[in-house]
Enzyme design. Structure first.
Site, PDB file in Angstrom:
ATOM      1  N   ASP A 284      60.256  22.408  52.063  1.00  0.00           N
ATOM      2  CA  ASP A 284      60.900  22.461  53.298  1.00  0.00           C
ATOM      3  C   ASP A 284      60.498  23.746  54.143  1.00  0.00           C
ATOM      4  O   ASP A 284      60.187  24.802  53.515  1.00  0.00           O
ATOM      5  CB  ASP A 284      62.536  22.600  53.074  1.00  0.00           C
TER       6      ASP A 284
ATOM      7  N   ARG B 258      59.478  24.983  60.962  1.00  0.00           N
ATOM      8  CA  ARG B 258      59.607  26.451  61.181  1.00  0.00           C
ATOM      9  C   ARG B 258      58.422  27.401  61.371  1.00  0.00           C
ATOM     10  O   ARG B 258      58.073  28.508  62.117  1.00  0.00           O
ATOM     11  CB  ARG B 258      61.115  27.023  60.428  1.00  0.00           C
TER      12      ARG B 258
ATOM     13  N   HIS C 253      53.063  20.802  58.832  1.00  0.00           N
ATOM     14  CA  HIS C 253      52.721  19.730  58.016  1.00  0.00           C
ATOM     15  C   HIS C 253      51.304  19.883  57.353  1.00  0.00           C
ATOM     16  O   HIS C 253      51.041  19.637  56.149  1.00  0.00           O
ATOM     17  CB  HIS C 253      53.078  18.124  58.354  1.00  0.00           C
TER      18      HIS C 253
ATOM     19  N   LEU D  23      48.518  16.564  33.866  1.00  0.00           N
ATOM     20  CA  LEU D  23      49.770  16.788  34.679  1.00  0.00           C
ATOM     21  C   LEU D  23      50.103  15.433  35.494  1.00  0.00           C
ATOM     22  O   LEU D  23      49.065  14.542  35.655  1.00  0.00           O
ATOM     23  CB  LEU D  23      49.508  17.762  35.624  1.00  0.00           C
TER      24      LEU D  23
ATOM     25  N   SER E 166      69.912  17.351  49.863  1.00  0.00           N
ATOM     26  CA  SER E 166      69.331  16.636  50.631  1.00  0.00           C
ATOM     27  C   SER E 166      69.107  15.167  50.014  1.00  0.00           C
ATOM     28  O   SER E 166      67.912  14.599  50.614  1.00  0.00           O
ATOM     29  CB  SER E 166      68.268  16.884  51.486  1.00  0.00           C
TER      30      SER E 166
HETATM   31  C1  IPE Z   1      64.239  17.535  52.901  1.00  0.00           C
HETATM   32  O1  IPE Z   1      63.974  18.244  53.934  1.00  0.00           O
HETATM   33  C2  IPE Z   1      63.081  16.311  52.796  1.00  0.00           C
HETATM   34  C3  IPE Z   1      61.888  16.790  52.606  1.00  0.00           C
HETATM   35  C4  IPE Z   1      61.553  17.995  52.443  1.00  0.00           C
HETATM   36  C5  IPE Z   1      60.949  15.730  52.367  1.00  0.00           C
HETATM   37  P1  IPE Z   1      64.539  18.048  55.385  1.00  0.00           P
HETATM   38  O2  IPE Z   1      64.389  19.223  56.212  1.00  0.00           O
HETATM   39  O3  IPE Z   1      64.607  16.605  55.833  1.00  0.00           O
HETATM   40  O4  IPE Z   1      66.192  18.282  54.973  1.00  0.00           O
HETATM   41  P2  IPE Z   1      67.666  18.384  55.866  1.00  0.00           P
HETATM   42  O5  IPE Z   1      67.639  17.494  56.513  1.00  0.00           O
HETATM   43  O6  IPE Z   1      67.657  19.654  56.648  1.00  0.00           O
HETATM   44  O7  IPE Z   1      68.560  18.372  54.844  1.00  0.00           O
HETATM   45  C1  IPE Z   2      59.581  19.892  55.453  1.00  0.00           C
HETATM   46  O1  IPE Z   2      59.619  20.808  56.618  1.00  0.00           O
HETATM   47  C2  IPE Z   2      58.689  18.658  55.355  1.00  0.00           C
HETATM   48  C3  IPE Z   2      59.356  17.116  55.631  1.00  0.00           C
HETATM   49  C4  IPE Z   2      60.627  17.050  55.820  1.00  0.00           C
HETATM   50  C5  IPE Z   2      58.447  16.175  55.784  1.00  0.00           C
HETATM   51  P1  IPE Z   2      60.601  20.338  57.780  1.00  0.00           P
HETATM   52  O2  IPE Z   2      59.631  19.406  58.731  1.00  0.00           O
HETATM   53  O3  IPE Z   2      61.642  19.708  57.344  1.00  0.00           O
HETATM   54  O4  IPE Z   2      60.538  21.717  58.402  1.00  0.00           O
HETATM   55  P2  IPE Z   2      61.787  22.411  59.090  1.00  0.00           P
HETATM   56  O5  IPE Z   2      62.873  22.499  58.137  1.00  0.00           O
HETATM   57  O6  IPE Z   2      61.949  21.839  60.127  1.00  0.00           O
HETATM   58  O7  IPE Z   2      61.429  23.900  59.362  1.00  0.00           O
HETATM   59 MG    MG Z   3      63.526  20.594  56.971  1.00  0.00          MG
END
Ligand code: IPE
Ligand code: IPE
Ligand code: MG
Length: 247
Positions: free
Chosen positions: A10, A14, A27, A121, A183
């Protein structure tokens, strides 16, 4: 060394925002980091790495972001699968693939088939995955196979139908990006997993940060319901058993 590490990657959005870049750049940075994390796991002798790439709730994101993430998954898979195979990585996807477009479903099936016999792995990508979906699909498939179990069934009846049936339960769970929640990731399988949360954003989660998570894991005492004293008595003879072993 943990045998199985599960990661919620995650903080990509940001990370991009800090750099005045669009979320999709985050990403892309995230995929780069998957590469080095897989390599590190193979080198350290971690046997299973499970990565949360797309949750069943992530469909709620803006359509362009969802479609970019799908494209990124496709191109990363196309680019990396031969190298993964060369390096002895078995590739798996868990999640409800029926919502993905045909070409992606085919790509995943081919990648799994190509790498099925690799043993160094096991890399599992959770895509359109949700922990509740997993438990529900397991119950449904079990009952379709064995209707007589509708009257009564036990944990061992269900285990073979869970999405990660081929892996031991995760030893270490890591969530980057500062949130301290699951999540809807692996709900069943995380019952006795050691949890590690860090503010570091996923694209910044480098080898030093990864090592710090492993060191934190190595300092913990996994009691599985027992007392410290019991563990010390048992230590020379056996390591603690998992809850699902029913001991
Ligand atoms: C959780 O991240 C899912 C993945 C990293 C794929 P999110 O950024 O979607 O989670 P929430 O919604 O903030 O909990
Ligand atoms: C996690 O990063 C990747 C996915 C959920 C696909 P985010 O896209 O949730 O990044 P933030 O939480 O907005 O920073
Ligand atoms: Mg996120």
């Amino acid at each position: 060394m943990p045998r199985h590490i599960a990661i919620i990657m995650d903080g990509n959005g940001r990370w991009a925002k800090q750099r005045y870049l669009p979320r999709i750049a985050g990403h892309r940075g995230g995929v780069e980091n998957v590469r080095s994390t897989v390599r590190a796991c193979a080198e350290k002798g971690v046997e299973y790495l499970t990565l949360f790439a797309f949750s069943s709730e992530n469909w709620r994101r803006p359509a362009e972001e969802v479609s970019f993430l799908m494209q990124l998954f496709i191109s990363a898979l196309e680019q990396e699968i031969a190298k993964l195979h060369e390096n002895g990585v078995r590739f798996k996807v868990i999640g409800d693939l029926s919502r993905f477009e045909r070409p992606l479903q085919k790509l995943v099936a081919d990648a799994e088939k190509l790498t099925v016999d690799n043993t160094r792995l096991t890399l599992t990508v959770a895509a359109n995955y949700g922990g509740r979906w997993d438990i529900m699909q397991a119950v449904k498939r079990m009952l379709a196979d064995k209707p007589q179990l509708a009257a009564d069934f036990m944990e061992p009846d269900l285990l073979p139908y869970l999405a990660l049936a081929y892996a031991p339960e995760p030893d270490l769970f890591i969530r980057t990006g500062g949130e301290q929640r699951i999540s809807n990731f692996l709900l069943w399988q995380l019952a006795y997993t050691e949890m590690y949360f860090t503010d570091t954003l996923w694209p910044d989660f480098d080898i030093a940060a990864f090592n710090a998570a492993i060191e934190s894991y190595q300092r913990r005492e996994r009691r599985f319901g027992r007392t410290s004293e019991q563990l010390r008595e048992d230590a020379p003879r056996q390591t603690p058993r998992r809850v699902s072993d029913g001991r």
